[in-house]
Design a protein around this motif. Structure first.
Motif, PDB file in Angstrom:
ATOM      1  N   MET A 251      -0.680  -4.593  -1.158  1.00 34.69           N
ATOM      2  CA  MET A 251       0.192  -5.692  -0.715  1.00 34.69           C
ATOM      3  C   MET A 251       1.653  -5.409  -1.074  1.00 34.69           C
ATOM      4  O   MET A 251       2.576  -5.892  -0.437  1.00 34.69           O
ATOM      5  CB  MET A 251      -0.230  -7.007  -1.379  1.00 34.69           C
ATOM      6  CG  MET A 251      -1.499  -7.602  -0.834  1.00 34.69           C
ATOM      7  SD  MET A 251      -1.891  -9.136  -1.733  1.00 34.69           S
ATOM      8  CE  MET A 251      -3.658  -9.202  -1.499  1.00 34.69           C
ATOM      9  N   LYS A 252       1.828  -4.609  -2.121  1.00 35.08           N
ATOM     10  CA  LYS A 252       3.168  -4.292  -2.616  1.00 35.08           C
ATOM     11  C   LYS A 252       3.733  -3.040  -1.937  1.00 35.08           C
ATOM     12  O   LYS A 252       4.896  -3.010  -1.532  1.00 35.08           O
ATOM     13  CB  LYS A 252       3.075  -4.086  -4.138  1.00 35.08           C
ATOM     14  CG  LYS A 252       4.385  -3.897  -4.848  1.00 35.08           C
ATOM     15  CD  LYS A 252       4.259  -3.998  -6.363  1.00 35.08           C
ATOM     16  CE  LYS A 252       3.126  -3.178  -6.935  1.00 35.08           C
ATOM     17  NZ  LYS A 252       3.168  -3.098  -8.411  1.00 35.08           N
ATOM     18  N   THR A 253       2.905  -1.993  -1.811  1.00 35.11           N
ATOM     19  CA  THR A 253       3.412  -0.687  -1.358  1.00 35.11           C
ATOM     20  C   THR A 253       3.179  -0.418   0.131  1.00 35.11           C
ATOM     21  O   THR A 253       3.944   0.314   0.761  1.00 35.11           O
ATOM     22  CB  THR A 253       2.762   0.462  -2.146  1.00 35.11           C
ATOM     23  OG1 THR A 253       1.359   0.514  -1.827  1.00 35.11           O
ATOM     24  CG2 THR A 253       2.924   0.268  -3.651  1.00 35.11           C
ATOM     25  N   HIS A 254       2.074  -0.950   0.673  1.00 37.10           N
ATOM     26  CA  HIS A 254       1.698  -0.797   2.091  1.00 37.10           C
ATOM     27  C   HIS A 254       1.398   0.647   2.505  1.00 37.10           C
ATOM     28  O   HIS A 254       1.295   0.944   3.687  1.00 37.10           O
ATOM     29  CB  HIS A 254       2.786  -1.390   3.016  1.00 37.10           C
ATOM     30  CG  HIS A 254       3.078  -2.828   2.712  1.00 37.10           C
ATOM     31  ND1 HIS A 254       2.196  -3.849   2.984  1.00 37.10           N
ATOM     32  CD2 HIS A 254       4.151  -3.416   2.110  1.00 37.10           C
ATOM     33  CE1 HIS A 254       2.706  -4.999   2.585  1.00 37.10           C
ATOM     34  NE2 HIS A 254       3.893  -4.771   2.038  1.00 37.10           N
ATOM     35  N   LYS A 255       1.281   1.534   1.529  1.00 35.35           N
ATOM     36  CA  LYS A 255       0.938   2.932   1.826  1.00 35.35           C
ATOM     37  C   LYS A 255      -0.053   3.422   0.781  1.00 35.35           C
ATOM     38  O   LYS A 255       0.061   3.064  -0.390  1.00 35.35           O
ATOM     39  CB  LYS A 255       2.187   3.822   1.827  1.00 35.35           C
ATOM     40  CG  LYS A 255       3.217   3.442   2.885  1.00 35.35           C
ATOM     41  CD  LYS A 255       4.457   4.327   2.795  1.00 35.35           C
ATOM     42  CE  LYS A 255       5.515   3.866   3.769  1.00 35.35           C
ATOM     43  NZ  LYS A 255       6.145   2.585   3.370  1.00 35.35           N
ATOM     44  N   ALA A 286       0.926   2.722   7.323  1.00 35.12           N
ATOM     45  CA  ALA A 286       0.716   4.124   7.731  1.00 35.12           C
ATOM     46  C   ALA A 286      -0.761   4.455   7.514  1.00 35.12           C
ATOM     47  O   ALA A 286      -1.429   3.806   6.699  1.00 35.12           O
ATOM     48  CB  ALA A 286       1.597   5.062   6.900  1.00 35.12           C
ATOM     49  N   PRO A 287      -1.287   5.459   8.212  1.00 38.87           N
ATOM     50  CA  PRO A 287      -2.678   5.868   7.955  1.00 38.87           C
ATOM     51  C   PRO A 287      -2.849   6.328   6.509  1.00 38.87           C
ATOM     52  O   PRO A 287      -1.932   6.910   5.921  1.00 38.87           O
ATOM     53  CB  PRO A 287      -2.893   7.034   8.926  1.00 38.87           C
ATOM     54  CG  PRO A 287      -1.829   6.886   9.969  1.00 38.87           C
ATOM     55  CD  PRO A 287      -0.662   6.249   9.285  1.00 38.87           C
ATOM     56  N   VAL A 288      -4.010   6.057   5.949  1.00 43.08           N
ATOM     57  CA  VAL A 288      -4.319   6.498   4.586  1.00 43.08           C
ATOM     58  C   VAL A 288      -4.384   8.022   4.559  1.00 43.08           C
ATOM     59  O   VAL A 288      -4.974   8.648   5.449  1.00 43.08           O
ATOM     60  CB  VAL A 288      -5.666   5.909   4.111  1.00 43.08           C
ATOM     61  CG1 VAL A 288      -6.019   6.420   2.710  1.00 43.08           C
ATOM     62  CG2 VAL A 288      -5.630   4.387   4.129  1.00 43.08           C
TER      63      VAL A 288
END
Length: 323
Positions: A251-255, A286-288
């Motif tokens: 939720m914080k980094t989104h990556k 972004a894709p994991v």
């Protein structure tokens, strides 16, 4: 605080629990007179005797079955696999008995059993001694799976595992036994189902466990110099996964980057990605990125062995590509 090696931290945990509870005992190959292949049971035999530090024949399926029977009757066995790869010979007992009996008995039996020992890619130990079995056991219902990574968490987790009333598979890494760290002189326990936030950050979440925690932190030292601010989470609990801690970080980094020594196909990272796609896909920008070992038996040749596992350079490149 005391400065101890990881093998000593594990030994301290075992000794403290054996001292407090006479139902705790250790069994496995060379755990007694020899003190264990990596000295985790050193000197325990002279203190507790043959029946509580029990040297077994080279018969993994037999002594695993014996340990499960002992657990059903109220004892608390700790089985040391001289190498975790050898416990594939006891896979039937672990899956059909240890994992199932609490359920199939309608809760009449508890299985307070710890199965611990060294695994992972060592230094030229060859394919059969370099296996990462976490994904093999991941699919078995009824098991808890833990991977320690420091002397501090090794001791706190092992003490909790010994006191747990469920079967716990406790992974140690063959290259971390000589890792030295400060641990408290007082008694402490760590939860078996919680991840550890090793470093708070905002740019990208890096999930890892076991030896790869140290490769990640080496990479992070360099990344910080470039101005990156990664968040690092040591999974510790591989089953159940602490998906809530992972989600809070996302939720914080989104990556997200996952760094593991497990094989890519059907590995721990594959399961995490599936759970994130199910419940937290909208958090991703972004894709994991999945950094896993090659899907091959680990080569004996040193250079080829190195090419199969992830090193800090690849982690640095992955962070630069996703942020």
């Amino acid at each position: 605080m005391n400065s101890v090696f990881m093998f000593d931290a594990l030994r301290e945990a075992t000794n403290e629990e054996m001292q407090k509870d006479s139902s705790v005992f250790v069994l496995g190959e060379d755990v007694g007179h020899y003190g264990g292949s990596y000295k985790v049971t050193k000197d325990l035999h002279s203190k507790y005797g043959d029946l509580r530090v029990l040297d077994t024949p080279i018969a993994e399926n037999s002594f695993m079955g014996m340990a499960i029977g002992a657990a059903i009757t109220g004892l608390r066995p700790i089985v040391e696999g001289m190498n975790m790869s050898f416990l594939l010979l006891a896979f039937n007992q672990i899956s059909n008995n240890a994992g199932m009996l609490r359920y199939t008995s309608g809760g009449n039996f508890q299985i307070p059993l710890v199965i611990r020992g060294p695994g992972g890619v060592g230094r030229q130990l060859g394919a059969e001694h370099s296996q990462r079995l976490e994904a093999y056991f991941q699919a078995i219902p009824g098991l808890k799976i833990v991977a320690c990574s420091t002397p501090y968490n090794a001791k706190g987790l092992l003490k909790s595992a010994i006191r747990d009333n469920n079967p716990v598979i406790f992974f140690e890494h063959v290259l971390l036994y000589n890792l030295k760290d400060q641990i408290p002189s007082y008694e402490y326990f760590l939860p078996l189902d919680k991840a550890e936030i090793v470093r708070h950050g905002s740019d990208v979440t890096i999930l890892t466990y076991s030896r790869m925690r140290h490769h990640v932190m080496q990479a992070v030292q360099e990344l910080v110099n470039y101005g990156y601010n990664p968040e690092v989470i040591d999974l510790i609990s591989l089953k159940p996964l602490d998906i809530k801690s992972i989600a809070q970080s996302l939720m914080k980094t989104h990556k997200l980057i996952i760094v593991e020594e497990c094989m890519k196909t059907g590995g721990i990272a594959a399961e995490i990605i599936a759970q994130i796609n199910d419940s937290y896909f909208d958090f991703l920008d972004a894709p994991v990125i999945r950094l896993s070992s090659q899907d091959i038996p680990t080569p004996y040749n040193g250079k080829l062995e190195e090419a199969t596992v992830i090193y800090p350079k690849q982690i640095i490149e992955a962070v630069k590509s996703i942020v």
